[in-house]
Write a protein that holds these residues in place. Structure first.
Motif, PDB file in Angstrom:
ATOM      1  N   MET A 168       8.099 -11.699   6.189  1.00 41.30           N
ATOM      2  CA  MET A 168       7.695 -11.502   7.584  1.00 41.30           C
ATOM      3  C   MET A 168       7.791 -12.831   8.337  1.00 41.30           C
ATOM      4  SD  MET A 168       4.231  -9.698   8.856  1.00 41.30           S
ATOM      5  CE  MET A 168       4.676  -8.137   8.121  1.00 41.30           C
ATOM      6  N   LEU A 187      -0.047 -10.368  14.298  1.00 39.64           N
ATOM      7  CA  LEU A 187      -0.942  -9.477  13.549  1.00 39.64           C
ATOM      8  C   LEU A 187      -2.223 -10.205  13.160  1.00 39.64           C
ATOM      9  CD1 LEU A 187       1.620  -7.635  11.258  1.00 39.64           C
ATOM     10  CD2 LEU A 187       0.646  -6.871  13.407  1.00 39.64           C
ATOM     11  N   GLU A 216     -14.475  -2.936  14.218  1.00 40.11           N
ATOM     12  CA  GLU A 216     -14.049  -1.591  13.791  1.00 40.11           C
ATOM     13  C   GLU A 216     -14.050  -1.496  12.260  1.00 40.11           C
ATOM     14  OE1 GLU A 216     -13.681   0.980  15.504  1.00 40.11           O
ATOM     15  OE2 GLU A 216     -13.330   0.320  17.548  1.00 40.11           O
ATOM     16  N   ALA A 259      -6.657  -6.872   1.577  1.00 42.14           N
ATOM     17  CA  ALA A 259      -5.500  -6.143   1.020  1.00 42.14           C
ATOM     18  C   ALA A 259      -5.966  -5.142  -0.036  1.00 42.14           C
ATOM     19  CB  ALA A 259      -4.509  -7.132   0.417  1.00 42.14           C
ATOM     20  N   PHE A 280      -7.455  -2.143   1.643  1.00 38.28           N
ATOM     21  CA  PHE A 280      -6.426  -1.257   2.202  1.00 38.28           C
ATOM     22  C   PHE A 280      -5.695  -0.495   1.090  1.00 38.28           C
ATOM     23  CE2 PHE A 280      -5.933  -4.023   6.248  1.00 38.28           C
ATOM     24  CZ  PHE A 280      -7.099  -3.462   6.743  1.00 38.28           C
ATOM     25  N   ARG A 281      -5.606  -1.101  -0.095  1.00 40.49           N
ATOM     26  CA  ARG A 281      -5.007  -0.359  -1.223  1.00 40.49           C
ATOM     27  C   ARG A 281      -5.915   0.813  -1.623  1.00 40.49           C
ATOM     28  NH1 ARG A 281      -2.875  -5.352  -3.043  1.00 40.49           N
ATOM     29  NH2 ARG A 281      -4.724  -5.797  -4.267  1.00 40.49           N
ATOM     30  N   ARG A 338      -5.320   3.476   0.814  1.00 37.21           N
ATOM     31  CA  ARG A 338      -4.062   4.151   0.477  1.00 37.21           C
ATOM     32  C   ARG A 338      -4.316   5.206  -0.625  1.00 37.21           C
ATOM     33  NH1 ARG A 338       0.029   0.343  -2.426  1.00 37.21           N
ATOM     34  NH2 ARG A 338      -1.590   0.581  -3.985  1.00 37.21           N
ATOM     35  N   CYS A 391      -6.065   8.187   0.876  1.00 39.17           N
ATOM     36  CA  CYS A 391      -5.135   9.023   1.653  1.00 39.17           C
ATOM     37  C   CYS A 391      -4.231   9.813   0.706  1.00 39.17           C
ATOM     38  CB  CYS A 391      -4.276   8.159   2.582  1.00 39.17           C
ATOM     39  SG  CYS A 391      -5.209   7.430   3.928  1.00 39.17           S
ATOM     40  N   LEU A 395      -3.525 -10.760   9.287  1.00 37.70           N
ATOM     41  CA  LEU A 395      -3.285  -9.803   8.211  1.00 37.70           C
ATOM     42  C   LEU A 395      -2.141 -10.339   7.360  1.00 37.70           C
ATOM     43  CD1 LEU A 395      -3.314  -6.358  10.059  1.00 37.70           C
ATOM     44  CD2 LEU A 395      -4.947  -7.137   8.371  1.00 37.70           C
ATOM     45  N   ASP A 419       0.853 -10.275   4.366  1.00 40.57           N
ATOM     46  CA  ASP A 419       1.918  -9.291   4.083  1.00 40.57           C
ATOM     47  C   ASP A 419       1.427  -8.150   3.207  1.00 40.57           C
ATOM     48  OD1 ASP A 419       3.567 -10.771   5.533  1.00 40.57           O
ATOM     49  OD2 ASP A 419       4.930 -11.366   3.928  1.00 40.57           O
ATOM     50  N   GLU A 420       0.640  -8.511   2.184  1.00 40.08           N
ATOM     51  CA  GLU A 420       0.171  -7.501   1.227  1.00 40.08           C
ATOM     52  C   GLU A 420      -0.737  -6.477   1.919  1.00 40.08           C
ATOM     53  OE1 GLU A 420      -1.399  -9.465  -2.173  1.00 40.08           O
ATOM     54  OE2 GLU A 420      -1.722  -7.564  -3.215  1.00 40.08           O
ATOM     55  N   ALA A 421      -1.610  -6.986   2.784  1.00 39.82           N
ATOM     56  CA  ALA A 421      -2.523  -6.090   3.508  1.00 39.82           C
ATOM     57  C   ALA A 421      -1.734  -5.166   4.427  1.00 39.82           C
ATOM     58  CB  ALA A 421      -3.534  -6.907   4.306  1.00 39.82           C
ATOM     59  N   VAL A 422      -0.717  -5.720   5.102  1.00 36.95           N
ATOM     60  CA  VAL A 422       0.090  -4.899   6.021  1.00 36.95           C
ATOM     61  C   VAL A 422       0.848  -3.836   5.235  1.00 36.95           C
ATOM     62  CG1 VAL A 422       2.015  -4.932   7.667  1.00 36.95           C
ATOM     63  CG2 VAL A 422       0.286  -6.715   7.740  1.00 36.95           C
ATOM     64  N   ALA A 476       0.021  -2.499   2.313  1.00 32.77           N
ATOM     65  CA  ALA A 476      -0.924  -1.466   1.841  1.00 32.77           C
ATOM     66  C   ALA A 476      -1.341  -0.547   2.985  1.00 32.77           C
ATOM     67  CB  ALA A 476      -2.147  -2.139   1.226  1.00 32.77           C
ATOM     68  N   LEU A 477      -1.550  -1.140   4.164  1.00 30.23           N
ATOM     69  CA  LEU A 477      -1.963  -0.359   5.334  1.00 30.23           C
ATOM     70  C   LEU A 477      -0.860   0.608   5.751  1.00 30.23           C
ATOM     71  CD1 LEU A 477      -4.484  -0.221   7.078  1.00 30.23           C
ATOM     72  CD2 LEU A 477      -3.474  -1.880   8.607  1.00 30.23           C
ATOM     73  N   ALA A 522      -0.694   3.404   3.315  1.00 28.01           N
ATOM     74  CA  ALA A 522      -1.789   4.339   3.610  1.00 28.01           C
ATOM     75  C   ALA A 522      -1.411   5.231   4.783  1.00 28.01           C
ATOM     76  CB  ALA A 522      -3.068   3.576   3.921  1.00 28.01           C
ATOM     77  N   TRP A 548       0.963   8.007   3.558  1.00 26.55           N
ATOM     78  CA  TRP A 548       0.228   9.060   2.849  1.00 26.55           C
ATOM     79  C   TRP A 548      -0.585   9.893   3.833  1.00 26.55           C
ATOM     80  CZ3 TRP A 548       1.206  10.924  -1.676  1.00 26.55           C
ATOM     81  CH2 TRP A 548       1.754  10.106  -2.677  1.00 26.55           C
ATOM     82  N   PHE A 597      -4.060   8.032  12.695  1.00 30.20           N
ATOM     83  CA  PHE A 597      -4.045   6.804  11.880  1.00 30.20           C
ATOM     84  C   PHE A 597      -2.608   6.419  11.520  1.00 30.20           C
ATOM     85  CE2 PHE A 597      -4.246   5.074   7.439  1.00 30.20           C
ATOM     86  CZ  PHE A 597      -4.685   3.807   7.801  1.00 30.20           C
ATOM     87  N   LEU A 653       2.201  -1.139  13.941  1.00 30.54           N
ATOM     88  CA  LEU A 653       2.263  -2.497  13.378  1.00 30.54           C
ATOM     89  C   LEU A 653       3.722  -2.914  13.192  1.00 30.54           C
ATOM     90  CD1 LEU A 653      -0.462  -2.378  10.566  1.00 30.54           C
ATOM     91  CD2 LEU A 653      -0.620  -3.574  12.738  1.00 30.54           C
ATOM     92  N   MET A 677      -7.167  -0.433  13.238  1.00 32.24           N
ATOM     93  CA  MET A 677      -8.529  -0.498  12.698  1.00 32.24           C
ATOM     94  C   MET A 677      -9.419   0.583  13.320  1.00 32.24           C
ATOM     95  SD  MET A 677      -7.987  -2.791  10.624  1.00 32.24           S
ATOM     96  CE  MET A 677      -6.490  -3.741  10.472  1.00 32.24           C
ATOM     97  N   GLN A 711      -8.464   3.822  11.765  1.00 31.53           N
ATOM     98  CA  GLN A 711      -8.991   3.806  10.389  1.00 31.53           C
ATOM     99  C   GLN A 711     -10.475   4.181  10.390  1.00 31.53           C
ATOM    100  OE1 GLN A 711      -9.371   0.244   7.151  1.00 31.53           O
ATOM    101  NE2 GLN A 711      -7.745   0.144   8.591  1.00 31.53           N
TER     102      GLN A 711
END
Lengths: 126, 151
Positions: A1, A9, A18, A96, A99-100, A103, A106, B26, B28-31, B33-34, B37, B40, B96, B103, B115, B118
Motif C-alpha cells: 500500500m 486510512l 465507534e 488487525a 478484525f480477523r 471476519r 461474518c 490502519l 495493511d493487515e487490519a485493512v 482483514a476488514l 470481513a 463475507w 457494512f 476503503l 467503523m 461495523q
C-alpha cells in the motif's frame, strides 16, 4: 500500500468512538450467545444419557444449530471485544486481530444462512 | 474550540505538536482483514435475502394449503418471526460490506463509515442474540413446565 493510502486510512476520534461502541455491543452479544448452549445441551443430552446412549439425527442437528453455532459466534464476538480493548489500551497490532475475529463472525453468519437456505430448499422440493 | 484571542501564537518548538485527535493509521493487515470481513458480510447479505425469498415462498405455499395442516400454523408463525428478523441483518450486512468497499475506492471518510457500519452490524447481532436466546430459554422453560405438569 502506498504512503498516500496509509496517510488517508487514519483513525479519527469518531472512528475510535465507534469502535468502542462496537466493542460494547459485541461483548453483550457474545455473553448472550453463550448463555443458551449449556442449557440446550443439558436439555438434549440428559434424556440421551438416561436412555442408554442412542442419539437421533434430529438431536444432533439441534445440538449443532442451537449449541455449537451460537457458542462459536459468542466466542468470536468476545474475542473481538477483548482485542479491541487491548487496542484501546495501546496495542496497535490488536486491531488487525479484532478484525480477523469479525471476519470469522461474518463467515459463520454466512455459513449459518447457507444452511438455512439449503434447509428451506430441501423443504420446498420435498 | 474556545481559545483566548490574546494568547501568543502556538509554535510546535515550544508547545509540541497540535493535538489532532488522530489515533494512528490502519495497517495493511487490519485493512485486509476488514475487507475480507466485508466480503463475507456481503455473501451473508445475499444468502439472507435468498432465505427471506424462500421463507415468503414457503409461507405462500402454506397459505395455498399445499403443506399438511398441523404443520401449517407452526410454519407460518416461524416465518412471521424469521422474515422481520432477517431483514435488518441483510440490510446492515450489506451496509457494512458497502462501507468497507469504500476503503479500497478511497472514498472520503471511508474509515469512519466502516467503523460506524461495523458498530451497527454488531448492534444488530447483539439485539438478535438477545431475542433468540430469550425466546429459546423461554421455550425451554415452558417445555419443562409443561412436561412437569403433564400438559
Amino acid at each position: 500500500m502506498s504512503e498516500l493510502r496509509l496517510s488517508e486510512l487514519r483513525l479519527s476520534d469518531q472512528a475510535v468512538e465507534e469502535l468502542a461502541r462496537a466493542r460494547r455491543w459485541a461483548k453483550l452479544g457474545g455473553i448472550v450467545s453463550l448463555l443458551p448452549p449449556p442449557v440446550v445441551a443439558l436439555w438434549v443430552l440428559a434424556p440421551w444419557a438416561r436412555g442408554g446412549g442412542t442419539l437421533s439425527a434430529s438431536s444432533v442437528a439441534t445440538i449443532l444449530s442451537t449449541v455449537a453455532a451460537p457458542a462459536i459466534a459468542g466466542a468470536y464476538a468476545l474475542s473481538y471485544a477483548r482485542h479491541l480493548r487491548r487496542f484501546s489500551e495501546g496495542q496497535p497490532g490488536a486491531l488487525a486481530t479484532a478484525f480477523r475475529r469479525l471476519r470469522g463472525l461474518c463467515a459463520l453468519g454466512a455459513f449459518a444462512l447457507l444452511l438455512l437456505v439449503f434447509q428451506l430448499l430441501a423443504g420446498l422440493t420435498e | 474550540m474556545d481559545e483566548n484571542p490574546f494568547a501568543p501564537p502556538r509554535t510546535e518548538d515550544l508547545d509540541g505538536p497540535v493535538p489532532t485527535g488522530d489515533h494512528g493509521s490502519l495497517d495493511d493487515e487490519a485493512v485486509r482483514a476488514l475487507r475480507a470481513a466485508g466480503r463475507w458480510s456481503s455473501l451473508a447479505a445475499v444468502l439472507g435475502l435468498g432465505a427471506m425469498v424462500l421463507l415468503v415462498v414457503q409461507g405462500a405455499l402454506v397459505l395455498g394449503h399445499q403443506l399438511s395442516e398441523p404443520f401449517a400454523r407452526f410454519t407460518l408463525l416461524l416465518n412471521a418471526v424469521a422474515i422481520p428478523t432477517l431483514g435488518p441483518l441483510v440490510w446492515f450486512s450489506q451496509g457494512f460490506a458497502r462501507a468497507v468497499g469504500g476503503l479500497a475506492e478511497e472514498r472520503p471518510r471511508a474509515v469512519e463509515r466502516s467503523m460506524e457500519a461495523q458498530r451497527r452490524l454488531l448492534t444488530v447481532y447483539a439485539v438478535l442474540a438477545l431475542l433468540t436466546s430469550g425466546l429459546l430459554l423461554l421455550g425451554l422453560a415452558m417445555g419443562f413446565l409443561a412436561a412437569r405438569r403433564g400438559w
